[in-house]
Design a protein around this motif. Structure first.
Motif, mmCIF file in Angstrom:
data_model
loop_
_atom_site.group_PDB
_atom_site.id
_atom_site.type_symbol
_atom_site.label_atom_id
_atom_site.label_comp_id
_atom_site.label_asym_id
_atom_site.label_seq_id
_atom_site.Cartn_x
_atom_site.Cartn_y
_atom_site.Cartn_z
ATOM 1 N N ASP A 242 65.504 -39.261 74.478
ATOM 2 C CA ASP A 242 64.367 -38.944 73.599
ATOM 3 C C ASP A 242 64.179 -37.441 73.486
ATOM 4 O OD1 ASP A 242 63.653 -41.677 73.301
ATOM 5 O OD2 ASP A 242 62.725 -41.610 75.296
ATOM 6 N N TYR A 243 63.453 -37.071 72.431
ATOM 7 C CA TYR A 243 63.018 -35.682 72.300
ATOM 8 C C TYR A 243 61.635 -35.592 72.926
ATOM 9 C CZ TYR A 243 61.626 -31.225 70.394
ATOM 10 O OH TYR A 243 61.188 -29.933 70.275
ATOM 11 N N TYR A 244 61.466 -34.637 73.869
ATOM 12 C CA TYR A 244 60.206 -34.520 74.616
ATOM 13 C C TYR A 244 59.363 -33.358 74.095
ATOM 14 C CZ TYR A 244 61.585 -37.951 78.105
ATOM 15 O OH TYR A 244 61.934 -39.116 78.721
ATOM 16 N N VAL A 245 58.086 -33.581 73.985
ATOM 17 C CA VAL A 245 57.131 -32.514 73.655
ATOM 18 C C VAL A 245 56.042 -32.540 74.725
ATOM 19 C CG1 VAL A 245 55.414 -31.714 71.990
ATOM 20 C CG2 VAL A 245 57.579 -32.673 71.182
ATOM 21 N N PRO B 272 57.694 -38.198 75.716
ATOM 22 C CA PRO B 272 58.685 -38.495 74.668
ATOM 23 C C PRO B 272 58.019 -38.504 73.287
ATOM 24 C CG PRO B 272 58.278 -40.413 76.074
ATOM 25 C CD PRO B 272 57.496 -39.299 76.660
ATOM 26 N N TYR B 273 58.596 -37.691 72.386
ATOM 27 C CA TYR B 273 57.997 -37.589 71.054
ATOM 28 C C TYR B 273 58.622 -38.614 70.116
ATOM 29 C CZ TYR B 273 56.468 -35.532 66.652
ATOM 30 O OH TYR B 273 55.917 -35.356 65.410
ATOM 31 N N GLN C 255 58.052 -27.138 67.047
ATOM 32 C CA GLN C 255 58.535 -28.421 66.518
ATOM 33 C C GLN C 255 57.557 -29.564 66.798
ATOM 34 O OE1 GLN C 255 62.458 -28.552 68.238
ATOM 35 N NE2 GLN C 255 63.357 -27.643 66.405
ATOM 36 N N SER C 256 56.584 -29.296 67.680
ATOM 37 C CA SER C 256 55.610 -30.350 67.970
ATOM 38 C C SER C 256 54.404 -30.285 67.028
ATOM 39 C CB SER C 256 55.124 -30.209 69.417
ATOM 40 O OG SER C 256 54.430 -28.982 69.556
ATOM 41 N N THR C 257 54.363 -29.228 66.189
ATOM 42 C CA THR C 257 53.185 -29.106 65.314
ATOM 43 C C THR C 257 53.276 -30.076 64.133
ATOM 44 O OG1 THR C 257 54.222 -27.382 63.989
ATOM 45 C CG2 THR C 257 52.924 -26.654 65.891
ATOM 46 N N LEU C 258 52.137 -30.470 63.688
ATOM 47 C CA LEU C 258 52.054 -31.384 62.545
ATOM 48 C C LEU C 258 52.658 -30.739 61.297
ATOM 49 C CD1 LEU C 258 50.901 -34.126 61.547
ATOM 50 C CD2 LEU C 258 48.829 -32.866 60.889
ATOM 51 N N GLU C 259 52.412 -29.399 61.141
ATOM 52 C CA GLU C 259 52.920 -28.678 59.968
ATOM 53 C C GLU C 259 54.458 -28.694 59.938
ATOM 54 O OE1 GLU C 259 50.609 -27.652 61.975
ATOM 55 O OE2 GLU C 259 48.825 -27.276 60.767
ATOM 56 N N TYR C 260 55.068 -28.501 61.126
ATOM 57 C CA TYR C 260 56.537 -28.534 61.159
ATOM 58 C C TYR C 260 57.025 -29.928 60.783
ATOM 59 C CZ TYR C 260 61.329 -28.961 62.748
ATOM 60 O OH TYR C 260 62.680 -29.226 62.779
#
Lengths: 405, 289
Positions: free
Chosen positions: A43-46, A50-51, A95-100
């Motif tokens: 997974d990709y973690y933020v 896990p994001y 990369q965890s921001t909503l805008e991204y």
């Protein structure tokens, strides 16, 4: 040719009947099957959570990239990407921001494709720099790329003729690039070096006993006293060695290629190689590059096969052969040689494991002999072929003249 | 014509393993007798083209040992016979047949015929790694005859065979010797005593004798003795002379058979020499070592 193919059949039987070799072959195929989708595991973690799974991320990014495919990578598309990235607020992990995720991510492949050109020797071009990219800088993307490549070429110690040739090659690259989703090819390019190492090791394991096993088992006396033992059989052994090498190489290279395109996506074959690395100077498409890599790798495998057969004829045990070939394969992967020393750099690229790397096949540094300039993707297979042609008769004569003492 | 060895020599540094051996073989069975280290295997390897002589020539009907046609006429069972454990007996024979240049249908027919001759036909499809030592040796004998060779060279062929197999093997060799050259190297005297027309005796790299059994044995005529002695007297004699046989007799005496240039004791009587006596006469020192 009477009897030759029977002898080839028996040589195959001798190799393939061995449990250790069956195990190695199956393991190598399994490793390829496991290795191709390795980027999708986990997974990709933020912030420690896990994001999304890597597979979900790939599917999502692929869909975004596909929606941009076919568009020219020009000022318009670059600025569209800059505007999207400009929406991202300052954050430790942007990369965890909503805008991204909602605005910039659909353009992430564009950002990935162009950022390398803006890197400098002292500073790595990052997302904050990209957010502030001006239209003027976007307009100059291709001229910056050209200047950077020219500067790199001029700094090398190649002859003027070679430098001109590389620049002439570069000038044939059609700009602006047409953007395409190319992850199927990109993953193949990235994994082929390690795949090459697998294959070369498997070839060494399979061919190490070809001659040396006859010495250890004592069958050399029967062979060398038989009618065809000093000619046709040796030819059959050598044919078996090269054909098995070619079969292993073709299966592995094709399997990895098909898996990569099936898992990540098949499109992008006609896209320019520069979408993978903008600073490569060759006017090649992704598909052409993949084909060249396969061909060069196949010749590298044949060279490994020839080296293994020579050692097998020379040494008294298969184990010694495997150890020596392994050192030859792994040692060059431990270091690197600067482009400033062209001779050493070019020699270094001739090791079997180096040959299966895109950075060697599409290298800027050319091979030069008496005024002749040869591209690496032409020279590397030629060298592998020449060395194989030289080593094979040596293996033949060593076995033929082997004395039972 | 025939198989000719002319001044064949093999040296390793200053050590001469075979010393200027010259002999011509014609059709028939030859027994090569010698102790371990006498140079038999080295000589055989040179005759089979797997070891180059330091000097001298080997040829068959004027064809040099290095030539393919020489190997085409040759059948060879090495002393340490190598095989492929994962092959079946049949596959192994078919492989050797391909090496010898036999066409496939003929190879299959010949392989089955030989498997039957060496009683391995029922085990033909079993892997060689499951075979006993005797079975492997029989398979080795079969492979040497695949090409119906004009020269058949067998180095210690009966090693690992039980007495019944050994007798059957001798009979088979007797039949084969009628129309080819058969060279049988061994240090087991009984293997060649009754079947070899010519016996070659090799010692320290040289051929010291060659001839028929009787001719060879005649060289020690008058040197073989038998005597019946008390236990205590026999101890001294045994220390002094090479003893071939000791047999306990009734009344606490022993019957000794020994070799001596002169009469070893007053009780000794001259007796008919055998090949075994000859072997001991020449190789007693080596055997004791």
């Amino acid at each position: 040719m009477r009897g030759f193919w029977d002898l080839v059949g028996f040589e195959y039987k001798k190799i393939l009947c061995k449990r250790s070799i069956q195990f190695t072959l199956i393991l190598s195929v399994l490793l390829t099957v496991i290795n191709v989708p390795v980027a999708l595991y986990g997974d990709y973690y933020v912030y420690g959570m896990p994001y999304e799974s890597n597979y979900t991320a790939m599917v999502k990014d692929r869909a975004y990239a596909r929606s941009l495919s076919g568009r020219p990578l020009d000022t318009g598309l670059i600025m569209e990407t800059v505007h999207a990235y400009a929406q991202i607020p300052p954050a430790d992990d942007y990369q965890s921001t909503l805008e991204y995720q909602t605005i910039a991510r659909p353009y992430s492949e564009i950002y990935g494709a162009i950022r390398g050109v803006f890197n400098t020797a002292s500073k790595r071009f990052n997302m904050e720099d990209f957010q502030m990219l001006t239209k003027g800088e976007a307009d100059g993307y291709y001229s910056i790329r050209h200047e950077k490549l020219e500067q790199h070429i001029l700094q090398t110690h190649m002859s003027d003729k070679a430098k001109e040739l590389v620049m002439a090659m570069d000038s044939q690259i059609k700009t602006p690039f047409t953007f395409s989703y190319t992850d199927g090819y990109s993953h193949y390019f990235m994994m082929i070096n390690i795949l090459g190492l697998f294959c070369e090791f498997v070839i060494a394991v399979c061919l190490a006993p070809l001659f040396s096993r006859e010495y250890t088992s004592g069958t050399d006396q029967l062979i060398l006293s038989a009618k065809h033992g000093k000619n046709k059989l040796i030819a059959a052994k050598i044919f078996t060695g090269f054909s098995l090498t070619a079969i292993i190489g073709l299966i592995q290279l094709t399997l990895a290629f098909c898996l990569s395109l099936t898992i990540y996506g098949p499109e992008g074959g006609s896209a320019p190689l520069q979408l993978f690395n903008a600073l490569y100077p060759y006017p090649l498409s992704m598909a052409q590059t993949a084909l060249l890599l396969m061909v060069v790798s196949l010749f590298a495998f044949l060279m490994t096969g020839a080296i293994t057969m020579l050692l097998s004829a020379n040494l008294k045990t298969p184990f010694g052969v495997i150890v020596l070939v392994s050192v030859l394969l792994i040692a060059p992967m431990m270091g690197s040689v600067s482009e400033q020393n062209i001779l050493l750099h070019n020699l270094y690229q001739l090791f079997p494991t180096q040959m299966t790397s895109l950075s060697s096949v599409a290298a800027t540094i050319q091979y030069e002999f008496g005024g002749l300039v040869i591209h690496p993707y032409v020279f590397l297979p030629l060298f592998a072929l020449t060395l194989s042609v030289i080593l094979t008769p040596l293996a033949y004569h060593i076995f033929k003249n082997h004395q039972i003492e | 014509m025939g198989l000719e060895l002319d001044l064949v020599t093999k040296q390793y540094g200053s050590k001469t393993v075979c010393d200027r051996i010259s002999i011509t073989f014609q059709k028939g069975i030859y027994g090569l007798l010698g102790a371990n280290g006498a140079g038999k295997t080295t000589l055989i390897r040179m005759m089979c083209g797997v070891l180059a002589p330091t000097s001298g020539t080997i040829s068959f009907n004027k064809i040099d040992v290095s030539h393919e046609d020489y190997r085409d006429a040759l059948g060879y069972l090495p002393q340490d016979f190598g095989y492929y454990p994962e092959f079946s007996a049949l596959n192994f024979l078919l492989y050797i047949a391909a090496l010898k240049g036999l066409p496939k249908p003929q190879a299959e027919e010949k392989a089955w015929e030989l498997l039957e001759q060496v009683s391995l036909d029922k085990d033909a499809r079993k892997r060689i790694k499951t075979f006993s030592g005797g079975m492997k040796q029989r398979l080795g004998i079969a492979q040497s005859m695949l090409n119906n060779p004009q020269i058949l060279i067998l180095d210690e062929p009966t090693a690992g065979l039980d007495p019944k197999e050994r007798i059957r093997f001798r009979n088979m060799i007797s039949r084969l010797g009628a129309d080819r050259i058969v060279l049988l190297s061994t240090h087991i005297v009984s293997d060649i005593e009754h079947i070899a027309g010519t016996i070659l005796v090799m010692k320290d790299g040289s051929l010291i004798h060659q001839g028929t059994r009787d001719e060879i044995i005649s060289s020690i005529d008058g040197k073989v003795w038998e005597c019946t002695l008390s236990q205590s007297d026999s101890v001294g004699i045994c220390k002094k002379y090479p003893v071939i046989n000791i047999r306990q007799e009734s009344g606490g005496t022993v019957l000794l058979r020994l070799i001596s240039e002169e009469k070893p004791c007053a009780e000794a009587v001259n007796t008919q020499a055998t090949l075994e006596d000859l072997y001991l006469y020449y190789f007693s020192e080596v055997s004791e070592q």
